[in-house]
Design a protein around this motif. Structure first.
Motif, PDB file in Angstrom:
ATOM      1  N   GLY A  16       0.995  -1.011  -0.212  1.00 12.47           N
ATOM      2  CA  GLY A  16       0.005   0.045   0.291  1.00 12.47           C
ATOM      3  C   GLY A  16       0.457   1.335  -0.090  1.00 12.47           C
ATOM      4  N   GLN A  17       2.401   0.892  -0.144  1.00 13.30           N
ATOM      5  CA  GLN A  17       2.806   2.444  -0.127  1.00 13.30           C
ATOM      6  C   GLN A  17       2.803   3.451  -0.983  1.00 13.30           C
ATOM      7  N   ASN A  18       2.604   3.470  -2.179  1.00 13.25           N
ATOM      8  CA  ASN A  18       2.112   4.408  -2.981  1.00 13.25           C
ATOM      9  C   ASN A  18       0.480   4.887  -3.083  1.00 13.25           C
ATOM     10  N   SER A  19      -0.142   4.098  -2.255  1.00 12.43           N
ATOM     11  CA  SER A  19      -1.439   4.915  -2.284  1.00 12.43           C
ATOM     12  C   SER A  19      -1.893   4.925  -0.722  1.00 12.43           C
ATOM     13  N   LEU A  20      -1.173   4.711   0.516  1.00  8.15           N
ATOM     14  CA  LEU A  20      -1.265   4.791   1.694  1.00  8.15           C
ATOM     15  C   LEU A  20      -0.343   5.815   2.201  1.00  8.15           C
ATOM     16  N   PRO A  21      -0.947   6.412   2.924  1.00  8.76           N
ATOM     17  CA  PRO A  21      -0.038   7.181   4.150  1.00  8.76           C
ATOM     18  C   PRO A  21       1.274   5.738   4.610  1.00  8.76           C
ATOM     19  N   GLN A  22       2.416   6.498   4.364  1.00  6.64           N
ATOM     20  CA  GLN A  22       3.710   5.496   5.017  1.00  6.64           C
ATOM     21  C   GLN A  22       3.504   6.288   6.798  1.00  6.64           C
ATOM     22  N   PRO A  23       3.301   4.653   6.674  1.00  2.87           N
ATOM     23  CA  PRO A  23       3.520   4.541   8.419  1.00  2.87           C
ATOM     24  C   PRO A  23       4.796   5.493   9.024  1.00  2.87           C
ATOM     25  N   THR A  24       4.910   5.922  10.019  1.00  2.00           N
ATOM     26  CA  THR A  24       6.675   6.624  10.724  1.00  2.00           C
ATOM     27  C   THR A  24       6.181   5.799  11.909  1.00  2.00           C
ATOM     28  N   ALA A  25       7.712   6.048  12.493  1.00  4.69           N
ATOM     29  CA  ALA A  25       8.257   5.584  13.811  1.00  4.69           C
ATOM     30  C   ALA A  25       6.788   5.363  15.302  1.00  4.69           C
ATOM     31  N   ASP A  26       6.786   6.629  14.886  1.00 11.93           N
ATOM     32  CA  ASP A  26       5.389   6.670  15.677  1.00 11.93           C
ATOM     33  C   ASP A  26       4.466   5.679  15.373  1.00 11.93           C
ATOM     34  N   ASP A  27       3.756   5.246  14.713  1.00  9.53           N
ATOM     35  CA  ASP A  27       2.514   4.981  13.937  1.00  9.53           C
ATOM     36  C   ASP A  27       3.914   3.178  15.035  1.00  9.53           C
ATOM     37  N   ILE A  28       4.652   3.196  13.843  1.00  7.23           N
ATOM     38  CA  ILE A  28       4.651   1.451  15.001  1.00  7.23           C
ATOM     39  C   ILE A  28       4.813   1.038  16.563  1.00  7.23           C
TER      40      ILE A  28
END
Length: 187
Positions: A162-174
């Protein structure tokens, strides 16, 4: 890379460039003429090392499988960390930009190459078992750990695709994802 009279290309040179193409553009980008042009050599150089394009693809698959086994071996070294740190270390690999490209390209390639497909299965199972073991070590039941490990592994696969169509997760998201999955240990 350009080959000169004093330096000949090796199989490693060919597979390195071809694997880079697979990562950037997919396996369909691998063409003998293109590789020869990019490497600054003639087709004779290609045929010196490989019988045909399929032989090159086989060499690329073997190289990637060997590199993947080495990477998986390095994940085993995480066993010395506390369980939550093991999960965090594996999960943070999900936000490594190049990892997304590699993941996508190889999963696509696995659709047409049994050797690559088998390596994907081996890799997924290995990572799943590491995550599941860490969750059990945190105090979750085997069933709860299995479900949570599945969520994290599937999230990683989804992040890659989903990298090209969704927001890329951040370190905080992880960190939030790890905290959510670790949750309170089942009692």
């Amino acid at each position: 890379m350009t080959a000169s009279a004093s330096s000949r290309l090796s199989i490693e040179d060919w597979t390195e460039r071809a694997l880079a193409l697979v990562m950037d553009e997919g396996v369909g980008a691998i063409k003998i003429n293109r590789l020869c042009k990019e490497l600054g050599v003639t087709k004779g150089s290609f045929y010196w090392h490989f019988a045909d394009l399929d032989a090159l693809l086989e060499a690329i698959a073997e190289r990637w499988c060997a590199e993947t086994r080495t990477l998986l071996g390095s994940l085993s070294a995480l066993d010395d960390l506390p369980p939550l740190e093991r999960i965090r270390a594996m999960a943070l690999r999900l936000i490594d930009g190049p990892s997304f490209s590699v993941e996508r390209a190889l999963r696509e390639w696995a659709r047409s190459d049994a050797k690559v497909a088998a390596m994907i299965v081996e890799s997924d199972q290995f990572v799943f078992e590491l995550v599941q073991a860490a969750l059990v070590d945190l105090g979750h039941t085997p069933e709860g750990a299995r479900m949570r490990a599945g969520l994290l592994v599937y999230a990683g696969i989804g992040f890659a695709h989903g990298q090209n169509s969704l927001p890329q997760p951040t370190a905080d998201d992880i960190e939030d994802l790890v905290a959510f999955l670790a949750g309170e240990a089942a009692r």
